[in-house]
Scaffold this motif. Sequence first.
Motif, PDB file in Angstrom:
ATOM      1  N   THR A 280       0.821  -1.215   0.000  1.00 28.60           N
ATOM      2  CA  THR A 280       0.000   0.000   0.000  1.00 28.60           C
ATOM      3  C   THR A 280       0.852   1.260   0.000  1.00 28.60           C
ATOM      4  O   THR A 280       0.445   2.294  -0.529  1.00 28.60           O
ATOM      5  CB  THR A 280      -0.935   0.023   1.232  1.00 28.60           C
ATOM      6  N   TYR A 281       2.034   1.191   0.594  1.00 31.70           N
ATOM      7  CA  TYR A 281       2.913   2.356   0.650  1.00 31.70           C
ATOM      8  C   TYR A 281       3.665   2.605  -0.659  1.00 31.70           C
ATOM      9  O   TYR A 281       3.963   3.747  -1.015  1.00 31.70           O
ATOM     10  CB  TYR A 281       3.972   2.172   1.747  1.00 31.70           C
ATOM     11  N   LEU A 282       4.047   1.526  -1.351  1.00 33.79           N
ATOM     12  CA  LEU A 282       5.061   1.636  -2.399  1.00 33.79           C
ATOM     13  C   LEU A 282       4.720   2.566  -3.565  1.00 33.79           C
ATOM     14  O   LEU A 282       5.500   3.478  -3.856  1.00 33.79           O
ATOM     15  CB  LEU A 282       5.423   0.240  -2.916  1.00 33.79           C
ATOM     16  N   PRO A 283       3.598   2.378  -4.287  1.00 31.25           N
ATOM     17  CA  PRO A 283       3.373   3.249  -5.445  1.00 31.25           C
ATOM     18  C   PRO A 283       3.333   4.735  -5.095  1.00 31.25           C
ATOM     19  O   PRO A 283       3.921   5.558  -5.804  1.00 31.25           O
ATOM     20  CB  PRO A 283       2.010   2.756  -5.980  1.00 31.25           C
ATOM     21  N   PHE A 284       2.669   5.077  -3.978  1.00 38.91           N
ATOM     22  CA  PHE A 284       2.628   6.495  -3.630  1.00 38.91           C
ATOM     23  C   PHE A 284       4.000   6.992  -3.175  1.00 38.91           C
ATOM     24  O   PHE A 284       4.354   8.150  -3.428  1.00 38.91           O
ATOM     25  CB  PHE A 284       1.587   6.796  -2.550  1.00 38.91           C
ATOM     26  N   THR A 285       4.789   6.140  -2.518  1.00 37.92           N
ATOM     27  CA  THR A 285       6.156   6.527  -2.155  1.00 37.92           C
ATOM     28  C   THR A 285       6.967   6.844  -3.409  1.00 37.92           C
ATOM     29  O   THR A 285       7.726   7.815  -3.441  1.00 37.92           O
ATOM     30  CB  THR A 285       6.842   5.410  -1.344  1.00 37.92           C
ATOM     31  N   PHE A 286       6.789   6.035  -4.463  1.00 34.47           N
ATOM     32  CA  PHE A 286       7.441   6.332  -5.746  1.00 34.47           C
ATOM     33  C   PHE A 286       7.040   7.722  -6.239  1.00 34.47           C
ATOM     34  O   PHE A 286       7.884   8.517  -6.658  1.00 34.47           O
ATOM     35  CB  PHE A 286       7.043   5.303  -6.813  1.00 34.47           C
ATOM     36  N   ALA A 287       5.731   7.988  -6.219  1.00 35.24           N
ATOM     37  CA  ALA A 287       5.229   9.272  -6.716  1.00 35.24           C
ATOM     38  C   ALA A 287       5.772  10.431  -5.880  1.00 35.24           C
ATOM     39  O   ALA A 287       6.155  11.478  -6.412  1.00 35.24           O
ATOM     40  CB  ALA A 287       3.703   9.276  -6.704  1.00 35.24           C
ATOM     41  N   HIS A 288       5.806  10.232  -4.568  1.00 31.85           N
ATOM     42  CA  HIS A 288       6.328  11.262  -3.659  1.00 31.85           C
ATOM     43  C   HIS A 288       7.801  11.551  -3.956  1.00 31.85           C
ATOM     44  O   HIS A 288       8.197  12.711  -4.097  1.00 31.85           O
ATOM     45  CB  HIS A 288       6.161  10.792  -2.213  1.00 31.85           C
ATOM     46  N   GLU A 289       8.610  10.504  -4.055  1.00 29.43           N
ATOM     47  CA  GLU A 289      10.037  10.705  -4.301  1.00 29.43           C
ATOM     48  C   GLU A 289      10.291  11.276  -5.691  1.00 29.43           C
ATOM     49  O   GLU A 289      11.224  12.055  -5.893  1.00 29.43           O
ATOM     50  CB  GLU A 289      10.803   9.387  -4.120  1.00 29.43           C
ATOM     51  N   SER A 290       9.455  10.915  -6.652  1.00 29.29           N
ATOM     52  CA  SER A 290       9.604  11.490  -7.995  1.00 29.29           C
ATOM     53  C   SER A 290       9.297  12.983  -7.984  1.00 29.29           C
ATOM     54  O   SER A 290       9.839  13.734  -8.793  1.00 29.29           O
ATOM     55  CB  SER A 290       8.684  10.768  -8.995  1.00 29.29           C
ATOM     56  N   ALA A 291       8.442  13.416  -7.044  1.00 26.90           N
ATOM     57  CA  ALA A 291       8.156  14.849  -6.905  1.00 26.90           C
ATOM     58  C   ALA A 291       9.391  15.596  -6.409  1.00 26.90           C
ATOM     59  O   ALA A 291       9.657  16.729  -6.823  1.00 26.90           O
ATOM     60  CB  ALA A 291       6.979  15.064  -5.956  1.00 26.90           C
ATOM     61  N   HIS A 292      10.158  14.962  -5.520  1.00 28.78           N
ATOM     62  CA  HIS A 292      11.435  15.557  -5.104  1.00 28.78           C
ATOM     63  C   HIS A 292      12.354  15.696  -6.314  1.00 28.78           C
ATOM     64  O   HIS A 292      13.059  16.707  -6.459  1.00 28.78           O
ATOM     65  CB  HIS A 292      12.110  14.692  -4.043  1.00 28.78           C
ATOM     66  N   GLN A 293      12.356  14.693  -7.179  1.00 33.22           N
ATOM     67  CA  GLN A 293      13.212  14.760  -8.360  1.00 33.22           C
ATOM     68  C   GLN A 293      12.796  15.885  -9.308  1.00 33.22           C
ATOM     69  O   GLN A 293      13.621  16.384 -10.071  1.00 33.22           O
ATOM     70  CB  GLN A 293      13.186  13.417  -9.103  1.00 33.22           C
ATOM     71  N   LEU A 294      11.535  16.273  -9.259  1.00 31.90           N
ATOM     72  CA  LEU A 294      11.075  17.408 -10.063  1.00 31.90           C
ATOM     73  C   LEU A 294      11.527  18.737  -9.471  1.00 31.90           C
ATOM     74  O   LEU A 294      11.517  19.758 -10.157  1.00 31.90           O
ATOM     75  CB  LEU A 294       9.548  17.393 -10.168  1.00 31.90           C
ATOM     76  N   GLY A 295      11.899  18.728  -8.176  1.00 31.10           N
ATOM     77  CA  GLY A 295      12.372  19.959  -7.550  1.00 31.10           C
ATOM     78  C   GLY A 295      11.524  20.460  -6.412  1.00 31.10           C
ATOM     79  O   GLY A 295      11.695  21.601  -5.967  1.00 31.10           O
ATOM     80  N   TYR A 296      10.610  19.619  -5.901  1.00 35.72           N
ATOM     81  CA  TYR A 296       9.790  20.000  -4.743  1.00 35.72           C
ATOM     82  C   TYR A 296      10.472  19.476  -3.484  1.00 35.72           C
ATOM     83  O   TYR A 296      10.483  18.269  -3.231  1.00 35.72           O
ATOM     84  CB  TYR A 296       8.370  19.447  -4.887  1.00 35.72           C
ATOM     85  N   ALA A 297      11.046  20.382  -2.711  1.00 34.60           N
ATOM     86  CA  ALA A 297      11.845  19.977  -1.552  1.00 34.60           C
ATOM     87  C   ALA A 297      10.986  19.713  -0.324  1.00 34.60           C
ATOM     88  O   ALA A 297      11.242  18.772   0.421  1.00 34.60           O
ATOM     89  CB  ALA A 297      12.893  21.046  -1.239  1.00 34.60           C
ATOM     90  N   ARG A 298       9.960  20.538  -0.092  1.00 33.23           N
ATOM     91  CA  ARG A 298       9.132  20.378   1.110  1.00 33.23           C
ATOM     92  C   ARG A 298       8.364  19.056   1.049  1.00 33.23           C
ATOM     93  O   ARG A 298       7.782  18.704   0.025  1.00 33.23           O
ATOM     94  CB  ARG A 298       8.155  21.544   1.248  1.00 33.23           C
ATOM     95  N   GLU A 299       8.360  18.340   2.167  1.00 30.28           N
ATOM     96  CA  GLU A 299       7.768  17.007   2.205  1.00 30.28           C
ATOM     97  C   GLU A 299       6.289  17.006   1.828  1.00 30.28           C
ATOM     98  O   GLU A 299       5.835  16.182   1.042  1.00 30.28           O
ATOM     99  CB  GLU A 299       7.952  16.394   3.601  1.00 30.28           C
ATOM    100  N   GLN A 300       5.509  17.909   2.417  1.00 26.83           N
ATOM    101  CA  GLN A 300       4.070  17.889   2.163  1.00 26.83           C
ATOM    102  C   GLN A 300       3.738  18.400   0.758  1.00 26.83           C
ATOM    103  O   GLN A 300       2.711  18.029   0.189  1.00 26.83           O
ATOM    104  CB  GLN A 300       3.323  18.682   3.242  1.00 26.83           C
ATOM    105  N   GLU A 301       4.596  19.223   0.170  1.00 28.67           N
ATOM    106  CA  GLU A 301       4.396  19.621  -1.222  1.00 28.67           C
ATOM    107  C   GLU A 301       4.724  18.456  -2.157  1.00 28.67           C
ATOM    108  O   GLU A 301       4.076  18.287  -3.186  1.00 28.67           O
ATOM    109  CB  GLU A 301       5.238  20.857  -1.542  1.00 28.67           C
ATOM    110  N   ALA A 302       5.727  17.650  -1.780  1.00 30.18           N
ATOM    111  CA  ALA A 302       6.008  16.436  -2.560  1.00 30.18           C
ATOM    112  C   ALA A 302       4.830  15.464  -2.468  1.00 30.18           C
ATOM    113  O   ALA A 302       4.486  14.793  -3.444  1.00 30.18           O
ATOM    114  CB  ALA A 302       7.293  15.770  -2.056  1.00 30.18           C
ATOM    115  N   ASN A 303       4.188  15.408  -1.290  1.00 30.88           N
ATOM    116  CA  ASN A 303       2.969  14.599  -1.160  1.00 30.88           C
ATOM    117  C   ASN A 303       1.882  15.115  -2.090  1.00 30.88           C
ATOM    118  O   ASN A 303       1.164  14.334  -2.733  1.00 30.88           O
ATOM    119  CB  ASN A 303       2.454  14.631   0.280  1.00 30.88           C
TER     120      ASN A 303
END
Length: 355
Positions: free
Chosen positions: A224-247
Amino acid sequence: MPIKKNYIKRKRFWAGSLLAQFLLFFIFSKTEITVRFFERFFEWQKSLHQKIFAHSPFSVGDVAYILLAIIFIFFLIKILNKKTRNAYLFKSVILLNILYFIYQLFWGMLYFQEPIIHKLPKEEITLEETKALTVKYLRHCKQLRLLVKEDKDGVFKVEDLESVKKEILKQQRRLPGFPHPKSSNGINSLKPSLFTGIMSYTGILGYYNPFTAEAQYNAALPATYLPFTFAHESAHQLGYAREQEANFIGYLIGKNSENKELKYSTYYFVLKSLLNSLAEKNPDFVKQIIGEYSPGMKRDRAAEKRFVKEHEGIVENFFGFTNDLFLKSNQQEGSVTYSYFVDLMVRYERYSGVK
């Protein structure tokens, strides 16, 4: 004597340099034009690093962390020795100067980008509105849960992680221009962490490596965690540093996805975030919603609780505490606070008219 004087001068120079960096980057963080420069530099840097490191079958950044840890342990041993203390204190300060500069250049200044919430409507979010959204996402989760695969214990499973990663890259390119102004280069640099065994005891689901632009995840997590964790971490790769913005960017990636596993994981995360935001204000409502989970969702929740129970302890508490301090030092809410993500999501749904 001249050699000793030169050594003292160099030691003072590097100590002063570190203090000067603290001051300089603090000033940069308060200046809009410099923050925008670092945003543009990040776009170039991350593309270059991903082209170099993405094709490695393992996390190059994790190997670099291991080497750094060995170096710091070696330095510490030398510092404890009176004969070599001064020399290795000096070398440690030089290394800290270099690492701090690279970190701020590649990543640290992105914490000071304009918050996404400034771009969204500012009307107050009511308790009733949050509760209505919770009911909506419960309904979505129950519907999606019927469409995904299960393991032998009846728990949600992801059959093909690589297809989820490809779907995330596709959805990155489809993100709405508002409030998302960043671009995707389409490079897959999501990798399982070399520290998976340790991560399970820290409460950390994934992390972004600013030195190699790789995103690592804990491969031992419940599905249940994995796909959204991928999406969250990919948001960091786009340049979103703040955790909740990556969410939030992860939510935008997952909610429009054609991949049912990614969509279910995203909606399930949203539902849990809404429930967490309501836990103190309306605990009876939260209990009611959890009681209305479908049988499959209840099995997924039980699997998550088992995973957490099996890996809780002092290590998790320590990492939770240090992560909380790190987030707050970078103008973020604490690691267990979901209100900013919920605010972003609710305001965006208002703006876009999401049903």
